[in-house]
Design an enzyme around this catalytic site. Structure first.
Site, PDB file in Angstrom:
ATOM      1  N   LYS A  78      40.969  15.552   2.517  1.00 32.79           N
ATOM      2  CA  LYS A  78      39.482  16.436   3.030  1.00 32.79           C
ATOM      3  C   LYS A  78      39.729  18.055   2.851  1.00 32.79           C
ATOM      4  CE  LYS A  78      36.275  16.922   6.795  1.00 32.79           C
ATOM      5  NZ  LYS A  78      35.959  16.376   8.266  1.00 32.79           N
ATOM      6  N   SER A 153      31.452  14.401   8.901  1.00 35.56           N
ATOM      7  CA  SER A 153      31.800  15.139   7.921  1.00 35.56           C
ATOM      8  C   SER A 153      32.655  14.752   6.845  1.00 35.56           C
ATOM      9  CB  SER A 153      31.913  16.641   8.556  1.00 35.56           C
ATOM     10  OG  SER A 153      33.253  16.636   8.918  1.00 35.56           O
ATOM     11  N   SER A 177      33.827  12.436  12.866  1.00 30.99           N
ATOM     12  CA  SER A 177      33.726  12.835  11.493  1.00 30.99           C
ATOM     13  C   SER A 177      34.790  11.765  10.569  1.00 30.99           C
ATOM     14  CB  SER A 177      34.102  14.271  10.951  1.00 30.99           C
ATOM     15  OG  SER A 177      32.893  14.916  11.317  1.00 30.99           O
TER      16      SER A 177
END
Ligand code: GLN
Length: 488
Positions: A78, A153, A177
């Protein structure tokens, strides 16, 4: 040559000589080539760096220098984890072009384990969101239906793993997330116990809640990836010194004799019937396998979401103060320093980030502090007390991971409250600091994945993975999305 689907399978194939690390990487890059135009899981694929790492991994293995199960495995990160020499943006304009001079501890750990870092995946700006639509660089889409969101996310990480453009990925989980995108993409996602994975080099959102963890295709793979990244780190003041549990120790041990609590508050209004019935079916199967199932009530879970949306923005407003145009990132000049900072922040942050900073600053301001932030901290204490009480009676808690399957792109962008409700089941574990994970258990009638959440007490990862592995076995979920392929 057939390329295995899992980290564990690829690790075996590397050692019996049927594939090389370069083969694994090429398969992932080929998938990315075929699917990225539809999914936009990655912000940046580091083809050259990954090829060099894969070649080095092959040479190392050939020389008998075996670094363990992640050696030669393509992993995605990420883009809120700092990578030396590789742009790291947190999907924000304010960090466009920022190239960190150092690696996050998790990145160092992955490199030492011989993993091949494929690239940086898309996210909601500064990890604020539940759909990956808050990225300043455009949204990601769900491999199961490209008109839908992959969750967020960590939506890019989840989409990449589901699509086969990474064998595993790291995400971060402040309120859900990792687990919510895992649920929406049919992957396994783990938020470990707070403090077990170093936050050094993770771009901070809400430091008392943020936790890095794995997203993979199987429970076993998640255990392998977790073992590679966790452990005490003196560079993170909240890092847990040990001893650490062994998440892989009881995989395959079944659930006979375990006590499973079904959370009363995580059901009912707002939950899709297909999600509720899939979860209930799984609970019944666990009972047939010898688990004792009880319904438990944790009344504080009802107000966890409200407390989270005071605590997380309050911490974010402080953490994001460093993005002021002075030392790095975007700078928009002005007549005075103050004007420069105001313009930089006004142009550099997207609307959701600005909303959070405003909310957080307000909640912390003199005169309101006790009514908002103080009250939220009391709710957090009540959640901890509730959880401590029920973990005296049950070994794990279970619930849906998300009240709904993947929603349509655009459906919640103008309705922040509807977006916030995506995390109703995942937020309590962040507030308590306990571990929780999502395991896919099937598809709804539209062919969209449903996730099952297993929550455990702090450092209860061995039991959590044991239950998750049994859920995975009972579900027999091995479907793969069919992504309309267009060369990108
Ligand atoms: N969706 C939640 C939020 O927007 C959680 C985000 C996260 O876990 N990083 O704050």
């Amino acid at each position: 040559m057939s390329i295995p689907n899992t980290i564990a399978g690829a690790a075996r194939a590397l050692r019996d000589g049927s594939v090389t690390a370069v083969d694994l990487l090429e398969s992932v890059l080929e998938r990315a080539h075929l699917t990225e135009a539809q999914l936009h899981a990655y912000l940046n694929i580091d083809r050259d760096g990954a090829r060099a790492a894969a070649e080095a991994a092959d040479a190392d293995l050939a020389a008998g220098n075996d670094r363990g199960p992640l050696h030669g495995i393509p992993i995605a990160l990420k883009d809120n984890m700092c990578t030396r020499g590789l742009e790291t943006t947190a999907a924000s304009q304010i960090l466009a072009g920022y190239v960190p001079p150092y690696d996050a501890t998790v990145v160092t750990s992955l490199r030492e384990a011989g993993a091949v870092i494929v690239g940086k995946t898309n996210l909601d700006e500064f990890a604020m969101g539940s759909s990956t639509e808050n990225s300043a660089y455009g949204p990601s889409f769900n491999p199961w239906d490209i008109t839908r969101v992959p969750g967020g996310s960590s939506g890019g990480s989840a989409a990449a793993v589901a699509a086969g453009s990474a064998f595993g990925a790291l995400g971060s989980d402040t309120g859900g997330s990792i687990r919510q995108p895992a649920s929406l993409t049919g992957t396994v996602g783990v938020k470990p116990t707070y403090g077990t994975v170093s936050r050094y080099g993770l771009i901070a959102f809400a430091s008392s809640l943020d936790q890095i963890g794995p997203i993979t295709r199987t429970v076993e793979d998640a255990a392998l990836l977790l073992q590679a990244i966790w452990g005490h780190d003196p560079k993170d003041a909240t890092s847990y010194p040990g001893p650490y549990p062994d998440p892989a120790a009881s995989l395959g041990a079944g659930v006979d004799g375990l006590r499973i609590g079904v959370v009363t508050e995580l059901a009912g209004e707002g939950y899709e019937p297909a999600v509720e019935s899939a979860v209930a079916d799984m609970v019944a199967k666990l009972q047939e396998e010898g688990a004792t199932v009880v319904e438990v009530s944790l009344p504080s879970f009802e107000i966890a979401l409200s407390a989270y949306y005071l605590i997380a923005p309050a911490e974010a407003s402080s953490n994001l103060a460093r993005f002021d145009g002075v030392r790095y990132g975007l700078r928009v000049d002005g007549e005075t320093t103050e004007e420069m900072m105001a313009r930089t922040r006004g142009q550099g942050f997207g609307p959701e980030v600005i909303r959070r900073v405003l909310l957080g600053t307000y909640a912390l301001s003199a005169g309101y502090y006790d009514a908002f932030y103080g009250q939220a901290q009391r709710v957090r204490a009540a959640i901890r007390a509730d959880v401590a009480r029920v973990f005296g009676e049950v070994d794990v808690l279970v619930s849906p991971t998300s009240p709904t399957v993947a929603f349509s792109a655009g459906a919640r962008v103008d309705d922040p409250l509807a977006m916030y409700l995506s995390d109703i089941c995942t937020i309590p574990s962040n507030l308590s600091g306990d571990p929780a994970m999502s395991v896919p258990i099937g598809l709804d009638e539209q062919g969209l994945p449903i996730g099952f959440q297993v929550m455990a007490p702090s450092l209860g990862e061995e039991t959590m993975f044991r239950v998750a592995a049994e859920v995975e076995r009972l579900a027999g979920f091995d479907a793969r999305p069919e992504i309309p392929v267009v060369a990108g």
